[in-house]
Design a protein around this motif. Structure first.
Motif, PDB file in Angstrom:
ATOM      1  N   ARG A 196       0.810  -1.221   0.000  1.00  0.00           N
ATOM      2  CA  ARG A 196       0.000   0.000   0.000  1.00  0.00           C
ATOM      3  C   ARG A 196       0.839   1.264   0.000  1.00  0.00           C
ATOM      4  N   GLY A 197       2.128   1.128   0.317  1.00  0.00           N
ATOM      5  CA  GLY A 197       2.999   2.291   0.331  1.00  0.00           C
ATOM      6  C   GLY A 197       4.231   2.028   1.172  1.00  0.00           C
ATOM      7  N   VAL A 198       4.989   3.085   1.419  1.00  0.00           N
ATOM      8  CA  VAL A 198       6.224   2.989   2.191  1.00  0.00           C
ATOM      9  C   VAL A 198       6.164   3.984   3.342  1.00  0.00           C
ATOM     10  N   ALA A 199       6.551   3.529   4.534  1.00  0.00           N
ATOM     11  CA  ALA A 199       6.585   4.412   5.705  1.00  0.00           C
ATOM     12  C   ALA A 199       8.003   4.436   6.267  1.00  0.00           C
ATOM     13  N   ALA A 200       8.518   5.630   6.488  1.00  0.00           N
ATOM     14  CA  ALA A 200       9.821   5.798   7.124  1.00  0.00           C
ATOM     15  C   ALA A 200       9.590   6.178   8.586  1.00  0.00           C
ATOM     16  N   ILE A 201       9.924   5.272   9.490  1.00  0.00           N
ATOM     17  CA  ILE A 201       9.750   5.530  10.922  1.00  0.00           C
ATOM     18  C   ILE A 201      11.120   5.820  11.508  1.00  0.00           C
ATOM     19  N   VAL A 202      11.322   7.043  11.922  1.00  0.00           N
ATOM     20  CA  VAL A 202      12.655   7.505  12.302  1.00  0.00           C
ATOM     21  C   VAL A 202      12.596   8.222  13.649  1.00  0.00           C
ATOM     22  N   GLY A 203      13.744   8.693  14.079  1.00  0.00           N
ATOM     23  CA  GLY A 203      13.786   9.561  15.243  1.00  0.00           C
ATOM     24  C   GLY A 203      14.143   8.873  16.544  1.00  0.00           C
ATOM     25  N   VAL A 230       2.217  -2.240   4.508  1.00  0.00           N
ATOM     26  CA  VAL A 230       3.078  -1.084   4.264  1.00  0.00           C
ATOM     27  C   VAL A 230       4.523  -1.482   4.531  1.00  0.00           C
ATOM     28  N   LEU A 231       5.392  -1.293   3.548  1.00  0.00           N
ATOM     29  CA  LEU A 231       6.814  -1.561   3.727  1.00  0.00           C
ATOM     30  C   LEU A 231       7.405  -0.470   4.610  1.00  0.00           C
ATOM     31  N   VAL A 232       8.198  -0.852   5.609  1.00  0.00           N
ATOM     32  CA  VAL A 232       8.733   0.107   6.570  1.00  0.00           C
ATOM     33  C   VAL A 232      10.251   0.210   6.422  1.00  0.00           C
ATOM     34  N   VAL A 233      10.745   1.436   6.343  1.00  0.00           N
ATOM     35  CA  VAL A 233      12.190   1.682   6.393  1.00  0.00           C
ATOM     36  C   VAL A 233      12.457   2.519   7.640  1.00  0.00           C
ATOM     37  N   GLU A 234      13.586   2.266   8.296  1.00  0.00           N
ATOM     38  CA  GLU A 234      13.848   2.939   9.569  1.00  0.00           C
ATOM     39  C   GLU A 234      15.311   3.339   9.689  1.00  0.00           C
ATOM     40  N   THR A 235      15.532   4.360  10.514  1.00  0.00           N
ATOM     41  CA  THR A 235      16.897   4.795  10.826  1.00  0.00           C
ATOM     42  C   THR A 235      17.012   5.022  12.326  1.00  0.00           C
ATOM     43  N   GLY A 236      18.244   5.091  12.799  1.00  0.00           N
ATOM     44  CA  GLY A 236      18.530   5.503  14.165  1.00  0.00           C
ATOM     45  C   GLY A 236      17.879   4.669  15.245  1.00  0.00           C
TER      46      GLY A 236
END
Length: 283
Positions: free
Chosen positions: A134-141, A165-171
């Motif tokens: 359905r989309g891409v979510a960037a969960i960061v912070g 929803v495909l999830v990309v993450e940082t930190g």
């Protein structure tokens, strides 16, 4: 995070790491430093070492970093820690571990999707256009001490995965998912929707992709740019079915990154309460 060197945790773990009694030296730079670290460390044998000319903390040891003498300075810092080992007392280290696969740069995602010789974001765009994703979510912070550690990161991530929803993450957000095993191949695929699971199994990727540290969010913007260039989803970043979320942000750095992402056309959501909410002349 470096290959072969495991991460001890995220932002809210720094004081807890000292409490184990097993930290000879904690080296800090300019960001995400708890104010009470030196006072806490004084109850143990831990040395707090500052490395930036912009950050000098009373009671800490200062060894200023210079990129032209990086190796020498690093060795001096390690020597401080090694010499302090003899002062170590009783330790209590929790035996809780989890594996993860980090380092999905935008270049590597390109190769994973299309192959070494025909790297392309076309498979991802097609999966979104066909409705499997359905989309891409960037969960960061950051983590935020105003909520239970990782609670909002984990809650939002799990809900989005169930909604394909495909999830990309940082930190710190990525480490929150790593502790649940969501950054491993097939691990966590029983918690995702059928469309996302099909895509992850076909490509061989985890449902949550670790894209670097908290200051690597430009990699996510690069991915969105390449999705636009691939075509089929819109003519600019603001038309891509993607969102950036900072569920537990707590630093001005997060605000700066979020502002840049908004200016680039991305849809951004900040969790918690705004420090200027309720003021009619502020945004």
């Amino acid at each position: 995070m470096r290959q072969g060197i495991p991460a001890a945790g995220n932002f809210l773990h720094q004081e807890l790491a000292i409490l184990t009694g097993s930290v000879e030296a904690m080296v800090v730079d300019v960001q995400c430093i708890m104010q009470a670290l030196v006072d806490l460390a004084s109850n143990f044998h831990t040395k707090i070492i500052t490395t930036s000319s912009k950050v000098k903390i009373k009671g800490a040891t200062h060894i200023e970093f210079n990129e032209h003498e990086a190796l020498t300075i690093a060795k001096n810092i390690l020597k401080e820690a090694i010499d302090n080992y003899s002062n170590r007392g009783k330790t209590q280290i929790p035996q809780v571990k989890e594996d993860l696969i980090p380092g999905f740069s935008h270049e590597y995602i390109n190769y994973m999707l299309g192959g070494t010789y025909r790297a392309s974001f076309r498979p991802l765009n097609d999966a979104i256009m066909s409705g499997r994703i359905r989309g891409v979510a960037a969960i960061v912070g950051c983590n935020n001490p105003r909520s239970s550690q990782d609670y909002l990161h984990v809650k939002v991530t799990r809900e989005l995965l169930q909604q394909d929803v495909l999830v990309v993450e940082t930190g710190c957000g990525a480490i929150a998912s790593a502790k649940l095993g969501l950054l491993l191949g097939e691990a966590g695929l029983d918690q995702v929707g059928p469309g996302l699971r099909e895509v992850c199994e076909a490509i061989g990727i985890p449902p949550v992709l670790h894209m670097g540290s908290c200051v690597d969010n430009t990699r996510i913007l690069t991915v969105l740019t390449q999705m636009v260039e691939e075509g089929g989803l819109g003519d600019d970043i603001d038309q891509i079915p993607a969102v950036g979320l900072a569920p537990e942000w707590m630093s001005e750095k997060a605000l700066a990154i979020g502002t840049y992402c908004v200016a680039s056309g991305a849809y951004v959501i900040f969790g918690g309460s705004s420090p200027v909410s309720g003021m009619p002349d502020r945004v």
